[in-house]
Design a protein around this motif. Structure first.
Motif, mmCIF file in Angstrom:
data_model
loop_
_atom_site.group_PDB
_atom_site.id
_atom_site.type_symbol
_atom_site.label_atom_id
_atom_site.label_comp_id
_atom_site.label_asym_id
_atom_site.label_seq_id
_atom_site.Cartn_x
_atom_site.Cartn_y
_atom_site.Cartn_z
ATOM 1 N N VAL A 34 0.873 -1.172 0.000
ATOM 2 C CA VAL A 34 0.000 0.000 0.000
ATOM 3 C C VAL A 34 0.906 1.216 0.000
ATOM 4 O O VAL A 34 1.997 1.178 0.583
ATOM 5 N N GLY A 35 0.462 2.271 -0.640
ATOM 6 C CA GLY A 35 1.359 3.424 -0.727
ATOM 7 C C GLY A 35 0.660 4.701 -1.106
ATOM 8 O O GLY A 35 -0.550 4.736 -1.352
ATOM 9 N N TRP A 36 1.456 5.765 -1.106
ATOM 10 C CA TRP A 36 1.003 7.098 -1.494
ATOM 11 C C TRP A 36 1.936 7.645 -2.575
ATOM 12 O O TRP A 36 3.157 7.519 -2.477
ATOM 13 N N PHE A 37 1.323 8.265 -3.560
ATOM 14 C CA PHE A 37 2.033 8.978 -4.609
ATOM 15 C C PHE A 37 1.468 10.394 -4.669
ATOM 16 O O PHE A 37 0.415 10.678 -4.089
ATOM 17 N N ARG A 38 2.150 11.268 -5.382
ATOM 18 C CA ARG A 38 1.636 12.615 -5.593
ATOM 19 C C ARG A 38 2.005 13.103 -6.985
ATOM 20 O O ARG A 38 2.977 12.622 -7.576
ATOM 21 N N GLN A 39 1.214 14.044 -7.468
ATOM 22 C CA GLN A 39 1.470 14.633 -8.778
ATOM 23 C C GLN A 39 1.448 16.149 -8.641
ATOM 24 O O GLN A 39 0.365 16.759 -8.556
ATOM 25 N N PRO A 40 2.617 16.774 -8.595
ATOM 26 C CA PRO A 40 2.677 18.235 -8.527
ATOM 27 C C PRO A 40 2.186 18.848 -9.833
ATOM 28 O O PRO A 40 2.188 18.181 -10.876
ATOM 29 N N PRO A 41 1.803 20.119 -9.812
ATOM 30 C CA PRO A 41 1.321 20.768 -11.034
ATOM 31 C C PRO A 41 2.351 20.702 -12.150
ATOM 32 O O PRO A 41 3.509 21.066 -11.963
ATOM 33 N N VAL A 48 5.827 8.680 -2.932
ATOM 34 C CA VAL A 48 5.954 9.378 -1.647
ATOM 35 C C VAL A 48 6.341 8.394 -0.539
ATOM 36 O O VAL A 48 7.351 8.568 0.140
ATOM 37 N N ALA A 49 5.515 7.373 -0.343
ATOM 38 C CA ALA A 49 5.759 6.424 0.747
ATOM 39 C C ALA A 49 5.002 5.137 0.485
ATOM 40 O O ALA A 49 3.998 5.145 -0.232
ATOM 41 N N ALA A 50 5.468 4.040 1.091
ATOM 42 C CA ALA A 50 4.780 2.766 0.928
ATOM 43 C C ALA A 50 5.121 1.818 2.058
ATOM 44 O O ALA A 50 6.169 1.938 2.700
ATOM 45 N N ILE A 51 4.207 0.891 2.289
ATOM 46 C CA ILE A 51 4.442 -0.233 3.190
ATOM 47 C C ILE A 51 4.412 -1.491 2.337
ATOM 48 O O ILE A 51 3.420 -1.749 1.640
ATOM 49 N N PHE A 52 5.488 -2.250 2.397
ATOM 50 C CA PHE A 52 5.643 -3.431 1.553
ATOM 51 C C PHE A 52 5.418 -4.680 2.399
ATOM 52 O O PHE A 52 6.087 -4.874 3.414
ATOM 53 N N ARG A 53 4.464 -5.503 1.984
ATOM 54 C CA ARG A 53 4.139 -6.773 2.655
ATOM 55 C C ARG A 53 3.964 -6.598 4.159
ATOM 56 O O ARG A 53 4.464 -7.401 4.946
ATOM 57 N N SER A 54 3.240 -5.548 4.511
ATOM 58 C CA SER A 54 2.781 -5.289 5.879
ATOM 59 C C SER A 54 3.893 -5.022 6.880
ATOM 60 O O SER A 54 3.615 -4.910 8.078
ATOM 61 N N SER A 55 5.128 -4.896 6.426
ATOM 62 C CA SER A 55 6.185 -4.766 7.421
ATOM 63 C C SER A 55 7.250 -3.734 7.080
ATOM 64 O O SER A 55 7.691 -2.990 7.957
ATOM 65 N N ARG A 56 7.659 -3.639 5.833
ATOM 66 C CA ARG A 56 8.755 -2.749 5.484
ATOM 67 C C ARG A 56 8.211 -1.426 4.965
ATOM 68 O O ARG A 56 7.336 -1.406 4.097
ATOM 69 N N VAL A 92 -1.563 16.820 -6.091
ATOM 70 C CA VAL A 92 -2.677 15.903 -5.881
ATOM 71 C C VAL A 92 -2.080 14.602 -5.334
ATOM 72 O O VAL A 92 -1.158 14.046 -5.934
ATOM 73 N N TYR A 93 -2.595 14.159 -4.207
ATOM 74 C CA TYR A 93 -2.084 12.961 -3.551
ATOM 75 C C TYR A 93 -3.008 11.772 -3.831
ATOM 76 O O TYR A 93 -4.230 11.892 -3.712
ATOM 77 N N TYR A 94 -2.389 10.650 -4.183
ATOM 78 C CA TYR A 94 -3.122 9.440 -4.516
ATOM 79 C C TYR A 94 -2.675 8.288 -3.623
ATOM 80 O O TYR A 94 -1.469 8.094 -3.429
ATOM 81 N N CYS A 95 -3.632 7.533 -3.120
ATOM 82 C CA CYS A 95 -3.269 6.287 -2.468
ATOM 83 C C CYS A 95 -3.331 5.163 -3.508
ATOM 84 O O CYS A 95 -4.041 5.268 -4.513
ATOM 85 N N ALA A 96 -2.571 4.124 -3.252
ATOM 86 C CA ALA A 96 -2.475 3.034 -4.216
ATOM 87 C C ALA A 96 -2.308 1.712 -3.484
ATOM 88 O O ALA A 96 -1.826 1.660 -2.348
ATOM 89 N N LEU A 97 -2.699 0.646 -4.167
ATOM 90 C CA LEU A 97 -2.589 -0.702 -3.599
ATOM 91 C C LEU A 97 -2.279 -1.677 -4.729
ATOM 92 O O LEU A 97 -2.809 -1.563 -5.840
ATOM 93 N N ASP A 98 -1.421 -2.619 -4.434
ATOM 94 C CA ASP A 98 -1.153 -3.691 -5.390
ATOM 95 C C ASP A 98 -0.878 -4.966 -4.599
ATOM 96 O O ASP A 98 -0.035 -4.966 -3.700
ATOM 97 N N GLN A 99 -1.560 -6.011 -4.935
ATOM 98 C CA GLN A 99 -1.504 -7.231 -4.135
ATOM 99 C C GLN A 99 -0.410 -8.187 -4.565
ATOM 100 O O GLN A 99 -0.159 -9.199 -3.901
ATOM 101 N N ARG A 100 0.279 -7.877 -5.663
ATOM 102 C CA ARG A 100 1.353 -8.769 -6.130
ATOM 103 C C ARG A 100 2.612 -7.984 -6.465
ATOM 104 O O ARG A 100 3.484 -8.475 -7.170
ATOM 105 N N LEU A 101 2.721 -6.777 -5.942
ATOM 106 C CA LEU A 101 3.841 -5.910 -6.309
ATOM 107 C C LEU A 101 5.168 -6.490 -5.830
ATOM 108 O O LEU A 101 5.266 -7.025 -4.722
ATOM 109 N N ILE A 102 6.188 -6.373 -6.662
ATOM 110 C CA ILE A 102 7.531 -6.774 -6.249
ATOM 111 C C ILE A 102 8.286 -5.524 -5.806
ATOM 112 O O ILE A 102 7.962 -4.404 -6.207
ATOM 113 N N LEU A 103 9.298 -5.725 -5.001
ATOM 114 C CA LEU A 103 9.980 -4.606 -4.372
ATOM 115 C C LEU A 103 10.567 -3.638 -5.397
ATOM 116 O O LEU A 103 10.519 -2.418 -5.206
ATOM 117 N N SER A 104 11.078 -4.151 -6.492
ATOM 118 C CA SER A 104 11.707 -3.275 -7.483
ATOM 119 C C SER A 104 10.708 -2.347 -8.173
ATOM 120 O O SER A 104 11.111 -1.375 -8.817
#
Length: 125
Positions: A34-41, A48-56, A92-104
């Motif tokens: 789960v994470g946050w991204f942003r798009q400046p004008p 911006v930030a993310a939590i990877f596999r509930s821990s990192r 503009v700030y966006y939240c995002a989710l991906d259930q199979r995302l790899i770290l890279s």
């Protein structure tokens, strides 16, 4: 179907704080990110930030020490606490989710599957 809805944006002054929320509905698991991204004008969407596999937890250098990402699984909600806001944080700030995302792929917007509609954050005196 996974759905994300953000809230909490607004107009603030430099040095102020804001807390963004993102409610997640639909079937999800703990294996992705789960994470946050942003798009400046006039710019592209950026990590911006993310939590990877509930821990990192990961942060962009521009927000490290000022922003904090966390989740409340009992409420299916993720948060972005933003302190000491600067004019450069306007976006503009966006939240995002991906259930199979790899770290890279963590910092690559096109690799994330699910997005919220976005919430405007404006930092101005």
């Amino acid at each position: 179907q996974v759905r994300l809805v953000e809230s909490g944006g607004g107009l603030v002054q430099p040095g102020d704080s804001l807390r963004l929320s993102c409610v997640v509905s639909g079937r999800t698991d703990r294996n992705g990110a789960v994470g946050w991204f942003r798009q400046p004008p006039g710019k592209e969407r950026e990590f911006v930030a993310a939590i990877f596999r509930s821990s990192r937890t990961f942060y962009d250098d521009s927000v490290k020490g000022r922003f904090s990402i966390d989740t409340d699984r009992t409420k299916n909600t993720m948060f972005l606490q933003m302190n000491n806001l600067k004019s450069d944080d306007t976006a503009v700030y966006y939240c995002a989710l991906d259930q199979r995302l790899i770290l890279s792929s963590l910092r690559v917007p096109r690799d994330w599957d699910h997005w919220g509609q976005g919430t405007q954050v404006t930092v101005s005196s």
